[in-house]
Motif scaffolding. Structure first.
Motif, short mmCIF file in Angstrom:
data_model
loop_
_atom_site.label_atom_id
_atom_site.label_comp_id
_atom_site.label_asym_id
_atom_site.label_seq_id
_atom_site.Cartn_x
_atom_site.Cartn_y
_atom_site.Cartn_z
N ARG A 161 -51.83 -28.57 -2.69
CA ARG A 161 -50.77 -29.41 -2.14
C ARG A 161 -49.39 -28.80 -2.34
N TYR B 291 -46.63 -28.60 0.54
CA TYR B 291 -45.32 -29.25 0.49
C TYR B 291 -44.20 -28.23 0.68
N LEU C 190 -46.27 -33.59 6.36
CA LEU C 190 -46.00 -34.10 5.02
C LEU C 190 -46.68 -35.44 4.77
N ALA D 217 -49.42 -36.12 1.94
CA ALA D 217 -49.20 -37.20 0.97
C ALA D 217 -50.36 -38.17 0.93
N GLY E 23 -44.85 -29.06 -6.36
CA GLY E 23 -44.16 -30.05 -5.54
C GLY E 23 -42.68 -30.11 -5.86
#
Length: 275
Positions: free
Chosen positions: A6, A10, A59, A63, A108
């Protein structure tokens, strides 16, 4: 998608969103032409307009996947905890999900900092044109002008009867570069604008950057100027009026210079590049 996956997602999507938003802002305030050739404006604006909703959608997907994965990892953590107490999985089996979560948070956070940094820099820092130092680094004062002046047919541009009143620095540089007998150019009047790259002994190079695609590929073109007055400071924009003349320095690479009748300091034009 794991926590380690992730973070790059991101970062990539956030960077795309930041660059796209900044591109649209530059177009809105009229500064986009300081970075790219105007013929690419429409394409760039359309691409940025498409990239904004696409990046936002990406995004959102990442998420949502984060939330689903977090639930799964919570269940796994319970299972690992149970196994640890039961003696099957070992007391350290829950450390891997924990490390993934920590790594995901770090990546992140880094993505967020990069996105915010790029956006703030583009919005806060004033756009600037390339400088005299850049021109010197890219050899503005040498005859290697082919990348900037191109290979267009300019054999007749300096001929008698041809209107040269709208010629820019690039045009005259092309004429000089492609003319075998430069003595035919001596005495032709010029009225040009550009910025100053200082030389020596009361000379400077009147310079413009030529953009083919974007500022990254900008090439400087310049004409030597001989003046009896004070040479303006580096990067100062000036309007030079005078006539072409043989270079008084026979050892110089440039065969033709401008013998200036006047050198007037001016503000940077709204469109500082030539194309």
């Amino acid at each position: 998608m794991s926590s380690s996956d992730r973070g790059p997602a991101y970062l990539g999507l956030g960077s795309v969103l930041a660059v796209a938003l900044c591109t649209l802002w530059l177009a809105a305030v009229g500064h986009l032409d300081l970075y790219i050739n105007p013929r690419y404006d429409v394409f760039t604006i359309v691409l940025a307009a498409v990239a904004v909703p696409a990046a936002v959608a990406g995004l959102v997907v990442v998420a949502r996947g984060h939330g689903h994965r977090h639930d799964d990892e919570t269940d796994d953590d319970h299972g690992d905890h149970h196994d640890g107490h039961g003696g099957h999985g070992g007391p350290t089996s829950s450390s891997a999900p924990t490390r993934r979560r920590v790594l995901g948070r770090v990546l992140g956070g880094a993505a967020a900092l990069v996105t915010v940094g790029v956006t703030v820099a583009m919005l806060v820092l004033p756009p600037a044109t390339l400088s005299a130092r850049t021109a010197q680094q890219r050899s503005v004062d040498t005859p290697t002008l082919s990348n900037a002046t191109g290979t267009q047919d300019v054999a007749l541009l300096g001929s008698a009867g041809v209107d040269t009143s709208q010629y820019g620095v690039k045009d005259w540089a092309a004429v000089i570069r492609q003319t075998t007998d430069t003595s035919s150019l001596v005495g032709k009047p010029v009225r040009l604008t550009g910025f100053v790259v200082p030389g020596a002994d009361g000379t400077f190079t009147l310079t413009r950057f030529v953009i083919s695609c974007c500022a990254v590929d900008a090439q400087p073109v310049g004409l030597g100027v001989v003046t009896d007055g004070t040479v303006p400071d580096a990067d100062q924009w000036v309007r030079v009026e005078g006539k072409l003349a043989a270079n008084p320095d026979p050892s110089a690479d440039a065969r033709i210079v401008i013998r200036a009748a006047s050198v007037t300091r001016i503000a940077q034009p709204s469109d500082p590049y030539e194309y």
